[in-house]
Design an enzyme around this catalytic site. Structure first.
Site, PDB file in Angstrom:
ATOM      1  N   ASP A  10      37.649  40.871  36.018  1.00 42.35           N
ATOM      2  CA  ASP A  10      38.464  40.817  34.810  1.00 42.35           C
ATOM      3  C   ASP A  10      37.764  41.464  33.621  1.00 42.35           C
ATOM      4  O   ASP A  10      36.533  41.406  33.521  1.00 42.35           O
ATOM      5  CB  ASP A  10      38.730  39.341  34.479  1.00 42.35           C
ATOM      6  CG  ASP A  10      40.178  39.111  34.150  1.00 42.35           C
ATOM      7  OD1 ASP A  10      40.857  40.086  33.784  1.00 42.35           O
ATOM      8  OD2 ASP A  10      40.613  37.970  34.251  1.00 42.35           O
ATOM      9  N   ASN A  58      49.753  41.266  40.337  1.00 39.23           N
ATOM     10  CA  ASN A  58      49.441  42.468  39.543  1.00 39.23           C
ATOM     11  C   ASN A  58      50.559  43.512  39.633  1.00 39.23           C
ATOM     12  O   ASN A  58      50.716  44.344  38.747  1.00 39.23           O
ATOM     13  CB  ASN A  58      48.128  43.122  39.978  1.00 39.23           C
ATOM     14  CG  ASN A  58      46.889  42.366  39.544  1.00 39.23           C
ATOM     15  OD1 ASN A  58      45.832  42.492  40.161  1.00 39.23           O
ATOM     16  ND2 ASN A  58      46.994  41.574  38.484  1.00 39.23           N
TER      17      ASN A  58
HETATM   18  C1  FPP Z   1      41.540  42.886  35.937  1.00 37.00           C
HETATM   19  O1  FPP Z   1      41.259  43.337  34.621  1.00 37.00           O
HETATM   20  C2  FPP Z   1      41.385  43.976  36.893  1.00 37.00           C
HETATM   21  C3  FPP Z   1      42.352  44.474  37.702  1.00 37.00           C
HETATM   22  C4  FPP Z   1      43.742  43.949  37.683  1.00 37.00           C
HETATM   23  C5  FPP Z   1      42.130  45.621  38.599  1.00 37.00           C
HETATM   24  C6  FPP Z   1      40.797  45.746  39.257  1.00 37.00           C
HETATM   25  C7  FPP Z   1      40.830  46.913  40.140  1.00 37.00           C
HETATM   26  C8  FPP Z   1      39.842  47.812  40.304  1.00 37.00           C
HETATM   27  C9  FPP Z   1      38.535  47.691  39.634  1.00 37.00           C
HETATM   28  C10 FPP Z   1      40.100  49.032  41.159  1.00 37.00           C
HETATM   29  C11 FPP Z   1      40.039  48.789  42.612  1.00 37.00           C
HETATM   30  C12 FPP Z   1      39.958  50.064  43.320  1.00 37.00           C
HETATM   31  C13 FPP Z   1      39.649  50.220  44.617  1.00 37.00           C
HETATM   32  C14 FPP Z   1      39.382  51.564  45.131  1.00 37.00           C
HETATM   33  C15 FPP Z   1      39.580  49.102  45.535  1.00 37.00           C
HETATM   34  P1  FPP Z   1      42.393  43.266  33.505  1.00 37.00           P
HETATM   35  O2  FPP Z   1      43.248  44.479  33.604  1.00 37.00           O
HETATM   36  O3  FPP Z   1      43.141  41.986  33.646  1.00 37.00           O
HETATM   37  O4  FPP Z   1      41.566  43.330  32.187  1.00 37.00           O
HETATM   38  P2  FPP Z   1      41.907  42.570  30.824  1.00 37.00           P
HETATM   39  O5  FPP Z   1      41.898  41.093  31.146  1.00 37.00           O
HETATM   40  O6  FPP Z   1      40.805  42.965  29.905  1.00 37.00           O
HETATM   41  O7  FPP Z   1      43.264  43.054  30.367  1.00 37.00           O
END
Ligand code: FPP
Length: 210
Positions: free
Chosen positions: A2, A50
């Site tokens: 996150d 998501n």
């Molecule tokens: C949460 O942060 C993160 C995600 C929803 C996505 C994580 C995915 C990756 C790092 C990519 C994976 C790729 C491969 C190749 C497996 P957030 O968007 O909720 O962040 P925030 O809370 O700051 O808004």
């Protein structure tokens, strides 16, 4: 993992740049786990919820899944096997084929397992396991139908980005896992912080309810 979105916003970048940076952190932390001889590490990359984010972000995240091939090439360097948790039939055929190929490339490696959760939900996983168990001959424990079949329950869960909840992750497996929450945004999560969490873990008294 996150905090990618906030990491990007603080730099006036689009949210998907944060996710891109998050992939680098994922590879860095997998390498750190290899160096620490940790046999299993799991990353929660894309939850069943998501996909209800804005279409542009979902598109960006799915196109980032295309990097799974590069991720598995890195894992090969560390002798780590890639395993996917979740229902990948949600993704387009090209992405599915890439994921399958990336898993196959690492299938004989014995130096550790890297689980990446893609279109994964803990509740979905439990319901799926129950259905598979119902349709089985009953000789196997229901746990054998989880995506993590054959793996031990996690010792440590780390959630970055300041939120203090499980968000539908490994609801069955986390029953006695030690939980750690850090305000660090995932792109900034480092091996040093992982080391200090592990040190803290060793100070905890685990009784497993006994
Ligand atoms: C949460 O942060 C993160 C995600 C929803 C996505 C994580 C995915 C990756 C790092 C990519 C994976 C790729 C491969 C190749 C497996 P957030 O968007 O909720 O962040 P925030 O809370 O700051 O808004």
């Amino acid at each position: 993992m996150d905090g990618n979105g906030r990491w990007a916003r603080e730099r006036l970048l689009p949210r998907n740049s944060g996710h891109k940076e998050g992939v680098k952190t994922m590879v860095r932390i997998a390498k750190a786990c290899h160096e620490l001889a940790l046999p299993y590490v799991s990353f929660y990359a894309f939850s069943t919820e998501n996909k209800f984010r804005p279409a542009s972000e979902v598109k960006g995240l799915i196109s980032l899944m295309g990097r799974i091939g590069e991720v598995s090439d890195e894992l090969i360097k560390y002798d780590m096997r890639l395993n996917i948790l979740g229902d990948i039939t949600y993704f387009d055929e090209r992405t599915q084929a890439l994921i399958v190929e990336s898993v196959q490339k690492t299938s004989s490696l014995k130096g550790g397992v890297v689980n990446i959760a893609l279109n994964y939900g803990g509740r979905d996983e439990i319901i799926r396991a129950a259905q598979l168990y119902r349709d089985s001959d009953g000789s196997k424990h229901v746990e054998e139908f989880l995506y993590t079949a054959g793996q031990p329950d996690p010792d440590i869960l780390i959630r970055t980005g300041g939120e203090k909840r499980l968000s539908n992750f490994m609801l069955y497996q986390l029953a006695y896992t030690e939980l750690f929450f850090t305000d660090t945004y995932w792109p900034d999560f480092s091996q040093e912080e992982l080391n200090s969490i592990i040190a803290e873990y060793y100070k905890r008294d685990r009784r497993f309810g006994k």
